[in-house]
Design an enzyme around this catalytic site. Structure first.
Site, PDB file in Angstrom:
ATOM      1  N   GLU A   1      10.472  36.808   4.810  1.00 46.55           N
ATOM      2  CA  GLU A   1      11.277  37.897   5.384  1.00 46.55           C
ATOM      3  C   GLU A   1      10.326  38.925   6.005  1.00 46.55           C
ATOM      4  OE1 GLU A   1      14.758  38.634   5.169  1.00 46.55           O
ATOM      5  OE2 GLU A   1      15.453  37.160   3.700  1.00 46.55           O
TER       6      GLU A   1
ATOM      7  N   GLU B   1      15.910  45.577   7.163  1.00 48.50           N
ATOM      8  CA  GLU B   1      14.565  45.097   6.871  1.00 48.50           C
ATOM      9  C   GLU B   1      13.954  46.079   5.872  1.00 48.50           C
ATOM     10  OE1 GLU B   1      14.104  42.263   7.849  1.00 48.50           O
ATOM     11  OE2 GLU B   1      15.305  42.026   9.654  1.00 48.50           O
TER      12      GLU B   1
ATOM     13  N   HIS C   1      17.732  39.908   4.141  1.00 45.99           N
ATOM     14  CA  HIS C   1      17.895  41.069   5.044  1.00 45.99           C
ATOM     15  C   HIS C   1      19.350  41.262   5.499  1.00 45.99           C
ATOM     16  CE1 HIS C   1      17.009  38.829   9.151  1.00 45.99           C
ATOM     17  NE2 HIS C   1      17.876  38.170   8.389  1.00 45.99           N
ATOM     18  N   ASP C   2      20.208  40.280   5.187  1.00 51.03           N
ATOM     19  CA  ASP C   2      21.643  40.428   5.495  1.00 51.03           C
ATOM     20  C   ASP C   2      22.348  41.328   4.479  1.00 51.03           C
ATOM     21  OD1 ASP C   2      21.197  38.493   7.426  1.00 51.03           O
ATOM     22  OD2 ASP C   2      22.265  36.891   6.377  1.00 51.03           O
TER      23      ASP C   2
HETATM   24  C1  LIG Z   1      20.943  34.293   8.239  1.00 54.57           C
HETATM   25  S1  LIG Z   1      21.355  32.688   7.622  1.00 54.57           S
HETATM   26  C2  LIG Z   1      19.741  32.097   7.165  1.00 54.57           C
HETATM   27  C3  LIG Z   1      19.688  30.610   7.212  1.00 54.57           C
HETATM   28  C4  LIG Z   1      18.300  29.997   6.962  1.00 54.57           C
HETATM   29  N1  LIG Z   1      17.723  30.476   5.715  1.00 54.57           N
HETATM   30  C5  LIG Z   1      17.383  30.243   8.133  1.00 54.57           C
HETATM   31  O1  LIG Z   1      16.383  30.938   7.975  1.00 54.57           O
HETATM   32  O2  LIG Z   1      17.664  29.710   9.200  1.00 54.57           O
HETATM   33  C6  LIG Z   1      22.118  33.089   6.043  1.00 54.57           C
HETATM   34  C7  LIG Z   1      22.622  31.881   5.291  1.00 54.57           C
HETATM   35  O3  LIG Z   1      23.147  32.313   4.022  1.00 54.57           O
HETATM   36  C8  LIG Z   1      24.298  31.522   3.731  1.00 54.57           C
HETATM   37  N2  LIG Z   1      25.144  32.259   2.776  1.00 54.57           N
HETATM   38  C9  LIG Z   1      25.873  33.376   3.006  1.00 54.57           C
HETATM   39  N3  LIG Z   1      26.538  33.747   1.892  1.00 54.57           N
HETATM   40  C10 LIG Z   1      26.225  32.814   0.942  1.00 54.57           C
HETATM   41  C11 LIG Z   1      26.608  32.662  -0.427  1.00 54.57           C
HETATM   42  N4  LIG Z   1      27.428  33.534  -1.031  1.00 54.57           N
HETATM   43  N5  LIG Z   1      26.082  31.609  -1.132  1.00 54.57           N
HETATM   44  C12 LIG Z   1      25.226  30.732  -0.522  1.00 54.57           C
HETATM   45  N6  LIG Z   1      24.816  30.844   0.763  1.00 54.57           N
HETATM   46  C13 LIG Z   1      25.330  31.874   1.485  1.00 54.57           C
HETATM   47  C14 LIG Z   1      24.960  31.326   5.085  1.00 54.57           C
HETATM   48  O4  LIG Z   1      25.806  30.206   5.054  1.00 54.57           O
HETATM   49  C15 LIG Z   1      23.755  31.132   5.994  1.00 54.57           C
HETATM   50  O5  LIG Z   1      23.420  29.760   6.056  1.00 54.57           O
END
Ligand SMILES: C[S@@+](CC[C@H](N)C(=O)[O-])C[C@H]1O[C@@H](n2cnc3c(N)ncnc32)[C@H](O)[C@@H]1O
Length: 152
Positions: free
Chosen positions: A86, A117, A57-58
């Site tokens: 999600e 979302e 969702h990011d």
């Molecule tokens: C919103 S957090 C979700 C963390 C975990 N899944 C949770 O539900 O608590 C998004 C995660 O994606 C990781 N992330 C962002 N870009 C990334 C990339 N290019 N490769 C691997 N992980 C990445 C971030 O470090 C972060 O830990």
């Protein structure tokens, strides 16, 4: 934490065989892990199954398709599956979480470039584009649902 408890108690992780990779797993709250560094847009380590929670969702649809294609590449066995935790939006819905889900959509819109979302049709579209032709949505007592997706 509330979401994680609901996911763990509602989904049968014990039946999974072999390796499970938690893509974008953050601090590893959901599973006890061996940490593997890397960029999910480049490659994801080989796995029998993949778990993704509160991460897609990011990202925009285009970026999600890139991540999901890498998941598809990494799943080694025909029986392997992708397990996504999600939000599945239901704009007309009236369950206890539906308003929160819509609020989360606004937050993703405001905070992330392309983040949002998704309704079921949007999930279907990005999963199919990435090569996951079959999916199944499991509702759990949480703001998130489980989406199981299969390539075969
Ligand atoms: C919103 S957090 C979700 C963390 C975990 N899944 C949770 O539900 O608590 C998004 C995660 O994606 C990781 N992330 C962002 N870009 C990334 C990339 N290019 N490769 C691997 N992980 C990445 C971030 O470090 C972060 O830990």
């Amino acid at each position: 934490m509330f979401n994680t408890d609901a996911i763990m108690s509602s989904y049968d992780f014990d039946s999974l065989k072999g390796t499970l990779v938690d893509v974008g797993g953050g601090v590893g709250m959901a599973i006890r892990v061996t940490h593997v560094g890397g960029d999910m847009f480049t490659a994801i380590p080989p796995a029998d199954s993949i778990f993704i929670k509160s991460m897609l969702h990011d990202w925009s649809d285009e970026k999600c398709v890139q991540i999901l294609k890498n998941c598809r590449e990494s799943i080694t066995k025909r029986s392997g599956k992708l397990i996504i935790a999600e939000v599945v939006l239901n704009p007309q819905g009236d369950d206890v979480f539906d308003e929160t889900r819509l609020n989360m959509d606004m937050i993703m819109l405001a905070c992330f470039d392309g983040g949002k979302e998704r309704i079921e049709g949007e999930w279907k579209s990005i999963l199919e584009e990435a090569g996951f032709r079959h999916y199944n949505i499991i509702k759990i007592p949480s703001v998130v649902s489980i989406i199981e997706a299969y390539a075969e």
